[in-house]
Design a protein around this motif. Sequence first.
Motif, PDB file in Angstrom:
ATOM      1  N   ARG A  49       1.091   3.805   4.264  1.00 24.57           N
ATOM      2  CA  ARG A  49       1.355   3.151   5.550  1.00 24.57           C
ATOM      3  C   ARG A  49       0.904   4.082   6.670  1.00 24.57           C
ATOM      4  O   ARG A  49       1.699   4.786   7.281  1.00 24.57           O
ATOM      5  N   LEU A  75       2.390   3.781  10.286  1.00 28.33           N
ATOM      6  CA  LEU A  75       3.682   4.356  10.632  1.00 28.33           C
ATOM      7  C   LEU A  75       3.592   5.866  10.555  1.00 28.33           C
ATOM      8  O   LEU A  75       2.762   6.426   9.840  1.00 28.33           O
ATOM      9  N   PRO A  92       5.930   7.789   6.977  1.00 27.57           N
ATOM     10  CA  PRO A  92       5.463   7.854   5.589  1.00 27.57           C
ATOM     11  C   PRO A  92       4.377   8.910   5.366  1.00 27.57           C
ATOM     12  O   PRO A  92       4.224   9.402   4.243  1.00 27.57           O
ATOM     13  N   GLN A 107      10.838  -4.304   2.350  1.00 30.71           N
ATOM     14  CA  GLN A 107       9.477  -3.774   2.367  1.00 30.71           C
ATOM     15  C   GLN A 107       9.350  -2.691   1.299  1.00 30.71           C
ATOM     16  O   GLN A 107       9.885  -1.597   1.462  1.00 30.71           O
ATOM     17  N   ASP A 138       6.166  -1.903   0.038  1.00 28.19           N
ATOM     18  CA  ASP A 138       4.835  -1.311   0.226  1.00 28.19           C
ATOM     19  C   ASP A 138       4.112  -1.091  -1.098  1.00 28.19           C
ATOM     20  O   ASP A 138       3.305  -0.154  -1.245  1.00 28.19           O
ATOM     21  N   ARG A 183      11.949   3.356  -0.823  1.00 31.72           N
ATOM     22  CA  ARG A 183      11.050   3.017   0.284  1.00 31.72           C
ATOM     23  C   ARG A 183      11.676   1.962   1.187  1.00 31.72           C
ATOM     24  O   ARG A 183      11.587   2.054   2.428  1.00 31.72           O
ATOM     25  N   ALA A 184      12.319   0.960   0.605  1.00 34.31           N
ATOM     26  CA  ALA A 184      12.960  -0.069   1.424  1.00 34.31           C
ATOM     27  C   ALA A 184      14.059   0.530   2.294  1.00 34.31           C
ATOM     28  O   ALA A 184      14.199   0.178   3.472  1.00 34.31           O
ATOM     29  N   GLU A 199      14.163   3.638   3.330  1.00 30.72           N
ATOM     30  CA  GLU A 199      13.539   4.448   4.372  1.00 30.72           C
ATOM     31  C   GLU A 199      13.078   3.576   5.535  1.00 30.72           C
ATOM     32  O   GLU A 199      13.215   3.941   6.702  1.00 30.72           O
ATOM     33  N   HIS A 200      12.534   2.413   5.218  1.00 29.47           N
ATOM     34  CA  HIS A 200      12.186   1.462   6.279  1.00 29.47           C
ATOM     35  C   HIS A 200      13.431   1.077   7.085  1.00 29.47           C
ATOM     36  O   HIS A 200      13.369   0.943   8.307  1.00 29.47           O
ATOM     37  N   ASP A 247      14.098   1.804  10.929  1.00 23.01           N
ATOM     38  CA  ASP A 247      14.098   0.522  11.656  1.00 23.01           C
ATOM     39  C   ASP A 247      12.690  -0.073  11.768  1.00 23.01           C
ATOM     40  O   ASP A 247      12.312  -0.599  12.819  1.00 23.01           O
ATOM     41  N   THR A 248      11.930  -0.010  10.690  1.00 23.94           N
ATOM     42  CA  THR A 248      10.598  -0.599  10.684  1.00 23.94           C
ATOM     43  C   THR A 248      10.686  -2.102  10.929  1.00 23.94           C
ATOM     44  O   THR A 248      11.459  -2.809  10.271  1.00 23.94           O
ATOM     45  N   ASP A 249       9.910  -2.587  11.863  1.00 21.87           N
ATOM     46  CA  ASP A 249       9.890  -4.009  12.218  1.00 21.87           C
ATOM     47  C   ASP A 249      11.283  -4.531  12.568  1.00 21.87           C
ATOM     48  O   ASP A 249      11.568  -5.732  12.407  1.00 21.87           O
TER      49      ASP A 249
END
Length: 809
Positions: A40, A43, A46, A483, A485, A503-504, A506-507, A511-513
């Motif tokens: 990614r 971002l 990552p 997510q 990825d 990973r989910a 960490e998103h 606060d990814t998206d």
Amino acid sequence: MRIRRPLVAVLTAAVLIVLQAVVDPTGLLALVGWPGGTPRIDLWWPIARYIVFVPVMLGMLWWGALRTAGRFWTMTAAGTLSVLIAQAVTVLAMTLDPLLAGWSAGYVTAKAVPAALIIAAVTRLAGGRPEADEPRPRGSAWPPAIVVAALAPLLAGSWWTGGAYAPLLPVPRVEHGVVLMAVGVLLLCASAWLGIRWCRRRVPGFLGTWLGAMIGGGLFGLVVAVVSLIVDSGFTGELAPLLNTYIFVADGFSFGAAVGWIAALVALIADRVVAGRAAPADKSTSRGSDAADDPHDAHIPAGDAQRPGIRPVPVLACVAVLAVSTTVGALLTAPITRTEADHVPAGFLRVQDGHIADGEGNQVLLRGVNVNQLVDFYQARPDVPVNRPLTEQDYSDMAALGFDVVRLNISWSALEPKQGSLDPTYLGKIEDAVAWGKAHGIRTVLDMHQDGWSNAPTQPGDVCRPGTDPMWGYDGAPEWATQFDGTPRCSFTGRDISPAGDRAFEHFWFDTDGVQSALVRTWGELAGVFADEPAVAGFDLLNEPGFGETAPATPSAELGRFWSRAIDAIRDAGAPQIVFVEPSILWSGLGIDSGPTLGFTEDANVVFSPHLYAESITMDHSLGLPTIVGIERQFEAAQRVAEEHDMILWSGEYGYWGDDASIEQRMTRYAAEEDRRMLGSAYWVWKQSCGDPQNGIGPLGLALVPEDCETGEDAPGNKDLLRLLSRAYPQSAPGRITSLASAETGADGRLALSGTTAQDGCGLSVWVPGTAEPEVTKSTGLTDIASEQVDGGWMLTGCASGDYAMHIR
């Protein structure tokens, strides 16, 4: 030769990084993990571990190999420092929090030291023999050591916190008391002096002092570990002393590494000042001086040459400076205190006077069970249901066991299958459950449940890396909030270590998206629905949060940030109920955790709610290792963390499985500790379907009310377990309870209870199981005692004044 050594060190580290990334199936165990999936680059977080960590580590290694002259142990120290600093800079780049970055770097010590040993060994063998000693100044180690120690009370941050730290340990935190803080600062000063003195004799210049500060910090951690063995840990056969020692040393290493560069700057300045003063004297005495015969000693300042070792003047200076630092630290460090939750309306539970209270002057013990019958589980086989139906009869049966609380597990995926709107059908099921509980005298804690992030399983055709296995899904977030990825949905030692799940999470932490913001908003909406319902005891924000890919930074600071945001959303919705906050999944897996970060909220109506699974599902139990943390020690650790946050303790989950004898033995100890501390909890679990992925598909659904998987009907339960769980206890008591024991936990009779109240009250309500009417054989301070037979037992009521006590036979 000078270029050969750093080149060997850097190449060795590069090869090690690549090998670990290839071999490590999770991305968590390597210096620089590669969990797989799609990079990614859009971002920052990552790729920070690659574009920040790798060059910083390799650059520090090059410098270290140049300055350590090929010596094995100093090169090992340089390698360790390079990993810690690389991790700190990476976390700083990701979070912009310097104190968090410095503290969290210590927890890569378990990866840093083995890697450093390998790099040092290869560098020693392939980089050439160590160079002969060169004349170098040995300036005093006191100024930098004083700086290291003086900064400790001022920059404590998250250092020296958590369940490992007993109140009697001498660490540089004002919460342990000024005397112990002062002793801790002095011990840190002495440890730093030893480390710096040893290292500066072997590594010249700036790096020597920096390495010495880190070594001194680790030595301080060992000193604290020895003290802990005496005043806290003891030799009980548990691995807790080793785990605690790692935490102590990790804190010491990271603090020394974080401030060592400041100490090195001070050392350079001090050395030049001393050298400048000594220069005229050296010139006047150089002819005919015996010292001039030794070119090495010619670089030693005159004071050090004449009186090596500990000298009175530096010691007095150390004491003076550190006294000032300790005083300033004590003044600047405001203890975490919370005002009473006086905004809570009458009839609602609240945190008051160090316990859960009902607003009418009564302490309330919430003891009950988890209910997972509304969870949106992954279904492995379409012919095997994942849930047992939840009905009002369940609540009637729970009340007949004396339970007065249900931790109701709900799923975000079912509550909000489409982003932006709560599903009315699922919300109606939650409202029905709350109403049934209220009708049977059972309060509800609404728990946003997740296990392994979501109910997504390993997809057909996915290949799991060696060391991991295909996995079922479990429960949690909706698909739109997930997510992965492309990282593999495979498990390592269990559902909670999965590259995709990490990973989910960490998103979520970053606060990814807006995925975290979405759950915050959802909590606000859900809390608004129940804002006027006193039968809802509170809201449990997120079950067993995962640690993501940057532990412990994410499950500490970022978890605290989520809690704070969710609490604000709940209060903005007008909901006054208690908020229950959980530490990361490490509490369930290890019996202890490094976080959460102190001071994440000023809200007074918050309860610390770890899951106390010691000797149950913890990693030691599942892997056949000696006990890491025992039942009694875990209670103590959880109590310490709650007190650090000025919160009260309530265990949202615990449970025991296996043969009947081991279940009874552990449950008896748990019950005794719970009574001794006058606490509540919720057992896992009431009913569990044979198709529940946590149960597997076997002959029996494991729960308090098991399911016969062939018939789908209730199977006989564990009578000894039910007896312990339904033991006598006060559901409410005027003022506060001061002692408690039941027949199962040491009382001579069915119950022994004492308490004290500042105002007369008639809120005493005691559950006593069994068919025989209980007899009060002794009472003081109590009047109007009455008994009423109810399903499963009896309820005793009465009024209390001042100090009171009762014994029931």
